[in-house]
Design a protein around this motif. Structure first.
Motif, PDB file in Angstrom:
ATOM      1  N   THR A  20       0.820  -1.217   0.000  1.00  0.00           N
ATOM      2  CA  THR A  20       0.000   0.000   0.000  1.00  0.00           C
ATOM      3  C   THR A  20       0.851   1.263   0.000  1.00  0.00           C
ATOM      4  O   THR A  20       0.321   2.357   0.007  1.00  0.00           O
ATOM      5  CB  THR A  20      -0.896   0.043   1.261  1.00  0.00           C
TER       6      THR A  20
ATOM      7  N   THR B 214       3.462   3.568  -1.931  1.00  0.00           N
ATOM      8  CA  THR B 214       4.057   3.815  -3.237  1.00  0.00           C
ATOM      9  C   THR B 214       5.543   4.071  -3.081  1.00  0.00           C
ATOM     10  O   THR B 214       5.948   4.840  -2.205  1.00  0.00           O
ATOM     11  CB  THR B 214       3.395   5.033  -3.898  1.00  0.00           C
ATOM     12  N   PHE B 215       6.351   3.418  -3.919  1.00  0.00           N
ATOM     13  CA  PHE B 215       7.786   3.709  -3.912  1.00  0.00           C
ATOM     14  C   PHE B 215       8.021   4.972  -4.729  1.00  0.00           C
ATOM     15  O   PHE B 215       8.387   6.014  -4.206  1.00  0.00           O
ATOM     16  CB  PHE B 215       8.551   2.506  -4.465  1.00  0.00           C
ATOM     17  N   VAL B 216       7.793   4.890  -6.018  1.00  0.00           N
ATOM     18  CA  VAL B 216       7.864   6.048  -6.906  1.00  0.00           C
ATOM     19  C   VAL B 216       6.705   5.885  -7.882  1.00  0.00           C
ATOM     20  O   VAL B 216       6.458   4.774  -8.354  1.00  0.00           O
ATOM     21  CB  VAL B 216       9.191   6.072  -7.694  1.00  0.00           C
ATOM     22  N   ALA B 217       5.992   6.990  -8.161  1.00  0.00           N
ATOM     23  CA  ALA B 217       4.881   6.892  -9.114  1.00  0.00           C
ATOM     24  C   ALA B 217       5.412   6.351 -10.437  1.00  0.00           C
ATOM     25  O   ALA B 217       6.412   6.830 -10.959  1.00  0.00           O
ATOM     26  CB  ALA B 217       4.262   8.273  -9.317  1.00  0.00           C
TER      27      ALA B 217
ATOM     28  N   ARG C 206       8.492   7.463  10.283  1.00  0.00           N
ATOM     29  CA  ARG C 206       7.947   8.772   9.884  1.00  0.00           C
ATOM     30  C   ARG C 206       8.396   9.867  10.864  1.00  0.00           C
ATOM     31  O   ARG C 206       8.584  11.005  10.488  1.00  0.00           O
ATOM     32  CB  ARG C 206       6.417   8.695   9.826  1.00  0.00           C
TER      33      ARG C 206
ATOM     34  N   TYR D  57      17.002  12.843  -6.934  1.00  0.00           N
ATOM     35  CA  TYR D  57      17.003  11.519  -6.296  1.00  0.00           C
ATOM     36  C   TYR D  57      18.388  11.135  -5.760  1.00  0.00           C
ATOM     37  O   TYR D  57      18.597   9.998  -5.344  1.00  0.00           O
ATOM     38  CB  TYR D  57      16.512  10.454  -7.276  1.00  0.00           C
TER      39      TYR D  57
ATOM     40  N   GLY E 278      -2.904   7.905   2.204  1.00  0.00           N
ATOM     41  CA  GLY E 278      -1.784   7.206   1.559  1.00  0.00           C
ATOM     42  C   GLY E 278      -1.946   7.133   0.057  1.00  0.00           C
ATOM     43  O   GLY E 278      -1.407   6.235  -0.590  1.00  0.00           O
TER      44      GLY E 278
ATOM     45  N   ILE F 122      -1.001   9.415  -2.116  1.00  0.00           N
ATOM     46  CA  ILE F 122      -0.094  10.302  -2.851  1.00  0.00           C
ATOM     47  C   ILE F 122       1.334   9.794  -2.688  1.00  0.00           C
ATOM     48  O   ILE F 122       1.829   9.641  -1.572  1.00  0.00           O
ATOM     49  CB  ILE F 122      -0.209  11.748  -2.312  1.00  0.00           C
ATOM     50  N   SER F 123       1.982   9.514  -3.814  1.00  0.00           N
ATOM     51  CA  SER F 123       3.360   9.032  -3.751  1.00  0.00           C
ATOM     52  C   SER F 123       4.301  10.224  -3.639  1.00  0.00           C
ATOM     53  O   SER F 123       3.904  11.377  -3.774  1.00  0.00           O
ATOM     54  CB  SER F 123       3.698   8.254  -5.008  1.00  0.00           C
ATOM     55  N   VAL F 124       5.561   9.892  -3.385  1.00  0.00           N
ATOM     56  CA  VAL F 124       6.567  10.939  -3.181  1.00  0.00           C
ATOM     57  C   VAL F 124       6.634  11.870  -4.389  1.00  0.00           C
ATOM     58  O   VAL F 124       6.700  13.089  -4.244  1.00  0.00           O
ATOM     59  CB  VAL F 124       7.946  10.300  -2.924  1.00  0.00           C
ATOM     60  N   THR F 125       6.599  11.309  -5.586  1.00  0.00           N
ATOM     61  CA  THR F 125       6.723  12.168  -6.772  1.00  0.00           C
ATOM     62  C   THR F 125       5.437  12.935  -7.037  1.00  0.00           C
ATOM     63  O   THR F 125       5.476  14.084  -7.449  1.00  0.00           O
ATOM     64  CB  THR F 125       7.074  11.352  -8.025  1.00  0.00           C
ATOM     65  N   GLU F 126       4.295  12.305  -6.785  1.00  0.00           N
ATOM     66  CA  GLU F 126       3.033  13.015  -6.998  1.00  0.00           C
ATOM     67  C   GLU F 126       2.896  14.178  -6.028  1.00  0.00           C
ATOM     68  O   GLU F 126       2.321  15.210  -6.350  1.00  0.00           O
ATOM     69  CB  GLU F 126       1.848  12.070  -6.795  1.00  0.00           C
TER      70      GLU F 126
END
Lengths: 653, 289
Positions: free
Chosen positions: A321, A323-326, A368, A443, B252, B254-258
């Motif tokens: 659940t 996201t690593f990278v979109a 976090r 990055y 949760g 929204i990803s880091v890039t978004e």
């Protein structure tokens, strides 16, 4: 000769601004007053200098003017240019001096007392801070607002103008206990402030703090917070406090991070800590600080217990659940790729287990709160779940090295996981078109590539960046990631290029080694080092045959035969080269198999003598087309065989 | 006797009213901080002096912990003060407010620790400090330098007190739940159940597809209102975008890039609204339009 005091009274300055001012003030004083300060006194509310034996006059300044040819006409009369220059320098054209083909004017110094207010203002304007602000629109820029200026020449007050900031002979003591303080004379500045609750000298504050800490004993400062604390207080009081022992169940680094980076405390071991206050009633201040730290630890403990209740395996199961990278899937997808990569790198059972759990702490609440402890927290959770040390250590070390000179993972499993982590980050970013450009590298891919180079050089296992990237890219496609359909083959070069800055050898050796077509990153580095260490004559012995054959046959490559035909070798000298090649080529390959670059280079050098004879005795561009094609092929074979040791054309001779 | 939560608020209101502040009330839509209230974010723009003070509920969906963790809330209170332009004695005024609520500045260790503030969704930044009282962060103090991407014509000082932390300090309580709000009523009595239910909504029940759609709708409406030269209602749409983004983040979704792209979208809106707001402050702005 008089003593000068300049004090710039400010609202609380950041430690970084204090350091910048401490570095810049001596030079500014020397330039503008002709004398470096004897004391530079820096604190959060004041930047001060004391200049003893201030010269009466500013130093004479020698100014260079136009060239003599421009300054004087053919009859030796001064030109308009010379007159203009002399006027600008405040002197007469007749007093210009001539030397080295130029004219010079001496601008005489002035009585310092006459220009002092302006000079002091120029010192203020000359201070440059990395970050600055205005506190009045259109007003001066400074690190924080300037609230008073105090300047004294012995007993005399020197006015300094800065946008209406009060200026005179008044300073201020400690913010809450000091109040306004008259400075009777420059030389009395330090003792006057000390009497009003301020230690103006940063060095002395540090000495006082360290002395008090040493008296307590057992203190540590792993995060280096003392460098900041010195600039957070004007009246340092070192106090100790304790926290409830139940917080010792937290991972130690969580406790230390809460103390150091959040509170600027100094751990004393166990449940004790020291801190530096700027005043107040010790018992009240201690109680307040203890309550704050316990609140932070309570919060951390609350989060920690929730994480531990879940356990590292359940946390790992939650990664789908996150996201690593979109475009490149979830943390679970990343975990699957890491597992496959460490297997490809030859990682054993512990490494594969570590890969499976490597990202579990990304689902942990504690990470976090303490993002700087990722990896460490995962390792602690794995340890609490009973995983063996080898697994936990590898999880802990996956982000190493985390800086240019930072330590590498101590264990082989840690190294394998750290390599896989970087391969995946690079592959994902490049496959999404996120290549670093210029100063843009959001990055941190350059750092990742440098880390990869260092890992490859220090590891016993081979790191074939090209093959690993292709594998990782295939896995991304299998996971239906939205990446480019073609593998990002430029990762390999991007990584190997980092060796140019990393290895302490001239870049041409690294470039030559990169041209050898070696698959493994560590081999490229070793070859570059071997090439750079080669004595001149031994380098010559491979360089010359390579470049001669490359230069001659390279241009005519399309005329060359596809393969060598021994039957067409008619001259003794060309047969000798072919024979030498037959012997040398397998020796080079065998040596390369054992990473014995020295032996490989020695074998390559054996082609030198027969080739010298070849170039003397044999006409390569023979009239018979078949013979010519065969000779060109022979030379290309020599080039390619030696080319296994580097592209020598990139090493200028 | 330590002051109750409401007494502390009333003391601050009185203190700042006596220093020329317009005492405002919380804004009517969700904001993550008092800075977002137009009484700060818009009123700090332009050449008009302005002094205000108000309580602002700070709504941060991702920070909720179901009322289980006594240190984390998705809803808590700030006390916000704006002095525009910042007077030379602004810090002394602030320290005076601490004394007014009962803090003996000589007995405690009050310090200003560098903290540079940046509000990426507002296109805003400033330099200032966290104010520590005996190690506790009690206030954010900022000299604004830019808002909505615009340099400010008058430099305001923003003082943001964390009301729960101040009350915990004054009452010697270890958690916010224990704060005495009014005689016999604690903060926990008033808000604990609120935390539980809103955390469930923020983390579990807020509908991601609906929120994603709404974000786009608020964005479009903001652009439309800017075209109609109505910066005040347009600004509300910026706030709604910002809060929708915060809810999506808590879910949760929204990803880091978004994240960066969402923030940039809100910032672009804030920038356009700020420009229009300043434009319309100028005399004859509408005649020119």
């Amino acid at each position: 000769m008089p003593t000068l005091l300049l004090e710039i009274g400010c609202e609380e300055l950041p430690a970084s601004a204090c350091r910048e001012a401490a570095e810049q003030l001596p030079r500014l004083c020397l330039t503008l007053l002709g004398k470096a300060p004897s004391r530079v006194l820096i604190g959060p509310r004041r930047l001060a200098v004391l200049v003893e034996e201030l010269p009466e006059r500013t130093p004479d300044e020698v100014r260079r003017g136009p060239s003599e040819r421009v300054a004087f006409d053919e009859e030796g009369r001064p030109t308009k240019a010379a007159e203009g220059f002399a006027r600008g320098a405040g002197t007469d054209v007749s007093r210009l001096e001539r030397r080295d083909g130029h004219v010079y004017a001496v601008v005489p110094g002035v009585r310092l007392a006459d220009v002092l207010p302006g000079r002091l203002r120029t010192i203020l304007d000359g201070l440059a801070f990395g970050k600055s602000m205005v506190w009045r629109a259109g007003g001066p820029r400074f690190s924080r607002p300037v609230r008073w200026l105090c300047a004294k020449l012995d007993v005399e007050t020197v006015p300094v103008e800065l946008d209406g900031v009060p200026s005179g002979g008044t300073s201020f003591g400690h913010r809450f206990t000091g109040g306004p303080v008259e400075i009777p004379e420059a030389a009395a500045y330090e003792e006057t402030l000390r009497a009003h609750g301020v230690e103006p000298d940063a060095g002395e504050r540090r000495r006082l703090i360290v002395e008090a800490l040493d008296a307590i004993g057992g203190w540590s400062d792993p995060g280096g917070v003392l460098d900041e604390v010195v600039y957070l207080v004007e009246h340092p009081i070192v106090l100790t406090g304790t926290f409830d022992e139940r917080f010792l169940a937290l991972p130690e680094r969580v406790v230390v991070t809460a103390m150091q980076s959040h509170q600027r405390y100094l751990p004393l071991g166990g449940s004790r800590f020291a801190f530096v206050a700027n005043g107040g009633a010790p018992d009240l201040v201690r109680a307040g600080n203890e309550r704050v730290l316990e609140g932070r630890l309570d919060d951390a403990a609350f989060t920690f217990e929730r994480d531990v209740d879940k356990g590292v395996d359940e946390l790992a199961a939650m990664l789908g659940t996150i996201t690593f990278v979109a475009g490149a899937g979830s943390m679970a997808d990343k975990t699957a790729r890491l597992a496959r990569l460490v297997a490809e790198l030859g990682g054993g059972e512990a490494t594969r287990e570590a890969a499976r759990l490597a990202k579990a702490d990304q689902a942990a609440e504690l990470v976090r709160e303490f993002p700087e402890l990722e990896g460490h927290i995962g390792a602690e959770y794995a340890r609490l779940a009973g995983y063996p040390d080898a697994v936990c250590n590898a999880i802990e070390q996956q982000y190493l090295p985390d800086s240019a000179g930072g330590p590498l993972p101590a264990s082989e499993a840690g190294k394998v996981l750290a390599v896989a982590e970087r391969i995946d980050n690079l592959t994902v970013a490049f496959s999404l078109g996120e290549r670093p450009s210029g100063t843009r590298d959001p990055y941190g891919l350059r750092r990742a590539a440098i880390g990869l180079c260092r890992l490859a050089m220090a590891s016993a296992f081979p790191v074939d960046v090209g093959a690993l990237v292709r594998l990782d890219h295939r896995l991304l496609l299998e996971q239906a990631a939205e990446v480019s359909p073609e593998p990002p083959d430029d990762v390999r070069d991007f990584v190997a290029e980092r060796l140019e800055g990393l290895l302490d050898v001239p870049v041409e050796f690294v470039r030559a080694a990169r041209g050898a077509g070696l698959a493994q990153l560590g081999q490229v580095a070793s070859l570059a080092l071997a090439l750079s260490k080669l004595p001149d004559d031994r380098l010559e012995a491979v360089h010359t045959p390579y470049t001669r054959s490359a230069r001659l046959a390279g241009k005519e490559a399309e005329q060359a035969a596809a393969t060598l035909d021994p039957g067409l070798l008619v001259e003794e000298a060309e047969r000798a080269v072919a024979e030498a090649l037959d012997g040398v080529s397998p020796r080079i390959e065998a040596a390369l198999d054992h990473d014995d670059f020295d032996a490989a280079l020695a074998a390559g050098a054996d082609l030198g003598p027969p080739l010298d004879r070849f170039f003397e005795d044999v006409l390569v561009m023979a009239e018979d087309a078949a013979v010519r094609a065969n000779r060109l092929r022979l030379l290309l074979d020599v080039r390619d065989t030696l080319g296994r040791l580097g592209d020598f054309s990139l090493i200028p001779r | 006797m330590a002051p109750t939560f409401q007494q502390t608020i009333m003391t601050l209101e009185r203190y700042w009213a006596d220093r020329g502040c317009v005492i405002m009330q919380p804004y009517h839509t969700e904001v993550g901080a008092g800075t977002f209230n137009p009484a700060t974010a818009l009123r700090c723009l332009g050449p008009e002096p302005w002094r205000t003070a108000y309580v602002e509920p700070s709504i941060r969906p991702a920070d909720g912990r179901y009322g289980e963790n006594p240190f984390r809330f998705q809803h808590y209170f700030q006390y916000q003060v704006i002095l525009k332009p910042a007077p030379d004695d602004v810090l002394d005024l602030y320290f005076g407010s601490l004394e007014a609520i009962g803090i003996d500045l000589e007995a405690h260790d009050v310090r200003l620790v560098e903290d540079d503030w940046e509000g990426p969704t507002l296109g805003a930044w400033g330099l200032g400090w966290e104010v520590w009282i005996d190690g506790m962060e009690a206030t954010q103090f900022t000299y604004f330098q830019q808002l909505g991407g615009l340099d400010l014509e008058l430099v305001p000082a923003e003082i943001t007190y964390g009301l729960e932390r101040l009350a915990m300090f004054l009452q010697g309580k270890r958690t916010a739940f224990e704060i005495e709000w009014a005689p016999g009523v604690t903060w926990g009595d008033v808000y604990r159940e609120n935390e539980r239910q809103w955390s469930a909504y923020n983390f579990e029940h807020a509908a991601v597809d609906v929120l994603q759609r709404r974000f786009g709708e608020h964005e479009a409406e903001c652009r439309h209102l800017v075209e109609q030269r109505l910066p005040l209602p347009a600004y509300d749409q910026v706030l709604k975008c910002s809060h929708t983004f915060n809810l999506l983040d808590a879910r949760g979704a929204i990803s880091v890039t978004e994240r960066a792209a969402y923030i940039a979208r809100v910032r672009n809106l804030a920038r356009r609204v700020a420009q229009l707001y300043v434009e319309m402050l100028e005399p004859d702005a509408d005649a020119a339009a």
